[in-house]
Design a protein around this motif. Structure first.
Motif, short mmCIF file in Angstrom:
data_model
loop_
_atom_site.label_atom_id
_atom_site.label_comp_id
_atom_site.label_asym_id
_atom_site.label_seq_id
_atom_site.Cartn_x
_atom_site.Cartn_y
_atom_site.Cartn_z
N LYS A 158 0.83 -1.20 0.00
CA LYS A 158 0.00 0.00 0.00
C LYS A 158 0.87 1.25 0.00
CE LYS A 158 -3.81 -2.52 2.02
NZ LYS A 158 -5.04 -2.49 2.81
N GLN A 159 0.21 2.38 -0.24
CA GLN A 159 0.93 3.63 -0.44
C GLN A 159 1.89 3.95 0.70
OE1 GLN A 159 -1.67 7.00 -0.74
NE2 GLN A 159 -0.02 8.47 -1.09
N ALA A 160 1.46 3.68 1.94
CA ALA A 160 2.29 4.02 3.09
C ALA A 160 3.41 3.01 3.32
CB ALA A 160 1.43 4.13 4.35
N ILE A 161 3.41 1.89 2.60
CA ILE A 161 4.39 0.83 2.83
C ILE A 161 5.44 0.78 1.73
CG2 ILE A 161 4.69 -1.66 3.17
CD1 ILE A 161 1.81 -1.78 4.13
N VAL A 162 5.03 1.03 0.50
CA VAL A 162 5.86 0.71 -0.66
C VAL A 162 7.21 1.42 -0.64
CG1 VAL A 162 4.90 2.52 -2.16
CG2 VAL A 162 5.76 0.37 -3.16
N THR A 163 7.32 2.55 0.05
CA THR A 163 8.61 3.23 0.15
C THR A 163 9.05 3.40 1.61
OG1 THR A 163 7.53 5.41 0.14
CG2 THR A 163 8.22 4.50 -1.99
N LEU A 556 -0.80 -6.36 -5.52
CA LEU A 556 -1.35 -5.02 -5.75
C LEU A 556 -0.39 -4.01 -5.15
CD1 LEU A 556 -5.02 -3.93 -5.51
CD2 LEU A 556 -3.25 -2.51 -4.47
N ILE A 557 0.09 -3.10 -5.99
CA ILE A 557 1.07 -2.09 -5.58
C ILE A 557 0.42 -0.72 -5.71
CG2 ILE A 557 3.39 -1.17 -5.94
CD1 ILE A 557 4.03 -3.83 -7.40
N ASP A 558 0.40 0.02 -4.63
CA ASP A 558 -0.33 1.28 -4.60
C ASP A 558 0.63 2.47 -4.68
OD1 ASP A 558 -2.22 3.23 -4.26
OD2 ASP A 558 -3.00 2.50 -2.35
N GLN A 559 0.58 3.16 -5.84
CA GLN A 559 1.27 4.42 -6.07
C GLN A 559 2.79 4.31 -5.91
OE1 GLN A 559 -0.79 7.80 -4.21
NE2 GLN A 559 -2.50 6.42 -3.72
N PRO A 560 3.44 3.41 -6.64
CA PRO A 560 4.90 3.29 -6.52
C PRO A 560 5.67 4.46 -7.12
CG PRO A 560 4.08 1.86 -8.25
CD PRO A 560 2.87 2.42 -7.57
N THR A 561 5.10 5.14 -8.15
CA THR A 561 5.88 6.19 -8.82
C THR A 561 5.90 7.50 -8.06
OG1 THR A 561 4.02 7.01 -10.15
CG2 THR A 561 5.30 5.16 -11.05
N ILE A 613 -1.84 0.69 -8.76
CA ILE A 613 -2.69 1.88 -8.56
C ILE A 613 -1.80 3.10 -8.72
CG2 ILE A 613 -4.27 3.05 -6.99
CD1 ILE A 613 -5.17 0.23 -7.89
N GLU A 614 -2.21 4.06 -9.56
CA GLU A 614 -1.29 5.13 -9.94
C GLU A 614 -1.98 6.48 -10.12
OE1 GLU A 614 1.60 6.27 -10.35
OE2 GLU A 614 2.62 4.48 -9.63
N HIS A 615 -1.13 7.53 -10.11
CA HIS A 615 -1.51 8.86 -10.60
C HIS A 615 -0.82 9.15 -11.93
CE1 HIS A 615 -3.75 10.45 -7.13
NE2 HIS A 615 -2.92 9.75 -6.39
N ALA A 616 0.27 8.42 -12.19
CA ALA A 616 1.03 8.66 -13.42
C ALA A 616 0.35 7.98 -14.61
CB ALA A 616 2.45 8.15 -13.25
#
Length: 649
Positions: A158-163, A556-561, A613-616
């Motif tokens: 998830k977004q808070a975990i991926v980085t 499922l990867i949330d917002q990696p970029t 899941i992305e914004h890019a």
């Protein structure tokens, strides 16, 4: 196991479908359109009872959630109703299975199962073997079965975990979850199989039984060394308290049988005693003594009266004698009357003074007569009171004898009770001794059982092959590590020239630089942390896919970029726009990331499903082919704007 589609239902019966395919799946768009809720829906429909769907239009307008999972040759629909507005969890579920399952209409939705059934079904279909986590016997935690729920750690970034430099896996930051990851990952990677689990369970049971038998034998042997002395000691005690008769000599062979007769002893009946007799007698004595004191008080009063009367009588007699001298005065020869010495010649005693003296003399005569007349009555009264005192004294003496007898009887009853208690204690010790007494024949049987169990334990240990699970786990982790360096290099991660590995003990990524190992939390930069996260997760899934291990084939990867944009604001404003992505992002880094995803799903783990899941957004054809839908805006989004709110009860 992959995701075929996700479905949500409105209160008025409408349905929204989101379909997925193998390989790379990208959902891009603006913030707050429901993209991140997809992972919560998947988890909820994998047997997750906690309702983690974020507050807002999704909770307000969606009544049912459903996911269709694809397996080899079978599809499974799991649908769950939203919990009531005040509830935080729900376990009711609908399950539908078939070669090809289509999403049902709203009217077809009905509960026919629960989360426990869902977990058991998905665990079986994904191929998780019968198992139980290995926990040392002296450890405080308990063993448990690894299920589909224990694969979630590796399915959601998830977004808070991926980085996050401090957290590698989903839920790793929650209490007890790190240990659960360490306990279950070896099972999911095939290190601990069904046969090993069965043999280990049998070995633990045999070892426990062997320890029990050894303890019983030790106790029996220790008891046998002192049993004869103990038996005769108990016999002596039993005779002392009357449990066993004193007559006859008892040998070592007969002492056990004689002691067994003590078990038939019954306590001697104790006569009833209401416990009030002594108190009643003591109260009677108090009353009698009070009565005697009252009579004595009356006697003392009468005697005091008599003493005062005697004093008065003596004084009255003296006074009378003095006054009587008047009678000795000379008579007048002429008149024959007393002659007062100081009166005129021939004057009789008729003066006032003479009359007063004579009157006083007459009064004394009357009082003396009265006192003398009352004395016999007073003596009689005193005699009666003396007799009353004597009666009280006799009654008191009788009651004191009765009290002494009652006290003696009470002491006898107490002694009988104490004797029964002492006998009961001796019989209890005899019973315990006989219970733990092990005859030679029983000791021999226990030793035979111990020998059989030792053979059984040795056989199970031989079949387990001296437990090579640690070596197998090291080999597995080494294979996973062999993939990680390539992904770190592909993403431009720092220290990519050195070997990397997944540290299962600390649940992090370690770079094995020659000088010293470098842990992920000691590195800087979100791009590095993203590279380490994806390298670990993709390598683990690659191993599982290559060797057919029971971990679902999707992630499922949330917002990696987000790390490739200059700011969070710039990333959010991209909103699925190609132009904004090309303007604000490190375009080459974004492209490099998604090209690696495509290569992973087509070459490293063919058919693997990556949901991003992305914004890019990229204008490349291969990227546009990966889009699940057009970029989500408002509208469209996950929940259509024209869906009604759920009525509040």
């Amino acid at each position: 196991m992959k995701i075929k589609s996700i479905h949500i239902y409105s209160d008025d019966g409408r349905r929204r479908d989101v379909n997925f395919h193998d390989g790379l799946n990208v959902i891009t768009g603006r913030s707050s359109t429901g993209k991140s809720a997809l992972s919560e829906i998947i988890e909820y429909c994998m047997g997750g009872s906690d309702f983690k769907i974020p507050e807002g239009v999704i909770r307000d307008r969606v009544t049912w959630y459903a996911v269709i999972y694809r397996f080899d040759g079978e599809e499974v629909l799991i649908a769950k109703p939203a919990p009531s507005p005040t509830a935080q969890s729900a376990s009711a579920a609908m399950v539908r299975r078939g070669a090809a399952v289509e999403p049902p209409a709203h009217s077809e939705l009905n509960v026919n199962d629960n989360d426990d059934g869902v977990i058991a079904l998905l665990s079986d279909l994904v191929g998780i073997p019968e198992n139980m986590t290995e926990v040392p016997i002296d450890n405080s935690r308990e063993s448990f079965d690894a299920t589909i729920k224990h694969t979630w750690y590796y399915l959601f970034q998830k977004q808070a975990i991926v980085t996050n430099k401090d957290q590698l896996f989903y839920r790793q930051n929650e209490q007890y979850q790190p240990q659960a990851i360490k306990d279950t990952l070896p099972i999911l990677l095939g290190v601990s199989g069904k046969e090993k689990f069965t043999l280990e369970s049998q070995l633990r049971a045999a070892q426990r039984e062997l320890r029990l038998k050894a303890k019983l034998i030790q106790q029996a042997a220790e008891a046998a060394d002192s049993s004869e002395d103990r038996a005769f000691s108990l016999l002596s005690e039993a005779r002392a308290v009357g449990v066993i008769a004193r007559d006859g000599n008892v040998g070592a062979q007969q002492v056990i049988d004689v002691l067994r007769t003590a078990l038939n002893w019954k306590p001697q009946p104790v006569p009833d005693d209401d416990g009030q007799r002594i108190s009643r007698i003591e109260q009677d004595l108090v009353d009698l003594r009070d009565g005697r004191r009252e009579v004595q008080r009356r006697i003392e009063s009468a005697q005091q009266f008599a003493r005062r009367a005697d004093g008065f009588q003596n004084e009255a007699h003296e006074q009378k004698d003095r006054l009587a001298s008047i009678r000795a005065l000379p008579f007048s020869k002429a008149t024959g009357d007393w002659q007062w010495p100081f009166a005129e010649a021939n004057l009789g005693i008729t003066t006032p003074i003479a009359q007063a003296l004579l009157s006083e003399l007459e009064s004394l005569d009357r009082e003396l007569t009265a006192v003398t007349g009352e004395r016999p009555a007073l003596d009689s009264y005193l005699g009666e009171q003396q007799e009353e005192v004597a009666k009280f004294a006799e009654q008191i003496r009788t009651k004191e004898l009765e009290l002494a007898s009652a006290i003696s009887a009470s002491e006898f009853l107490t002694e009988m009770g104490n004797r029964n208690n002492a006998a009961s204690r001796v019989v209890g010790r005899i019973s315990l001794f006989l219970e733990n007494f092990v005859p030679d024949s029983e000791l021999a049987r226990l030793k035979n059982e111990e020998g059989r169990l030792k053979s059984r334990v040795a056989e199970l240990e031989r079949r387990l092959g001296a437990d090579d699970s640690e070596a197998r786990l090291m080999s597995t982790m080494s294979n996973i590590a062999s993939y990680m360096g390539g992904y770190i290099k592909a993403l431009g991660g720092e220290f990519g020239q050195f070997p990397a590995r997944l540290d299962l003990h600390n649940l992090t990524v370690v770079i094995d630089r020659p000088a010293r190992p470098i842990y992920m939390n000691k590195t800087g930069g979100g791009e590095n942390h993203l590279a380490y996260h994806l390298a670990a997760l993709l390598s683990l899934h690659r191993f599982a896919a290559t060797y057919d291990q029971p971990i679902p084939s999707f992630i499922l990867i949330d917002q990696p970029t987000q790390v490739y944009f200059p700011s969070e604001r710039a990333y959010a404003e991209a909103g699925g726009s190609i132009e904004r992505t090309e303007k604000d992002a490190d375009l080459e880094a974004v492209r490099r990331l998604f090209q690696m995803f495509v290569r992973f799903a087509s070459e490293d783990a063919p058919g693997f499903q990556l949901i991003v899941i992305e914004h890019a957004n990229l204008r490349d054809d291969w990227f546009q082919a990966a889009l699940v839908e057009d970029p989500w805006t408002k509208p469209p989004a996950l929940v259509p704007d024209d869906w009604p709110d759920i009525p509040m009860d």
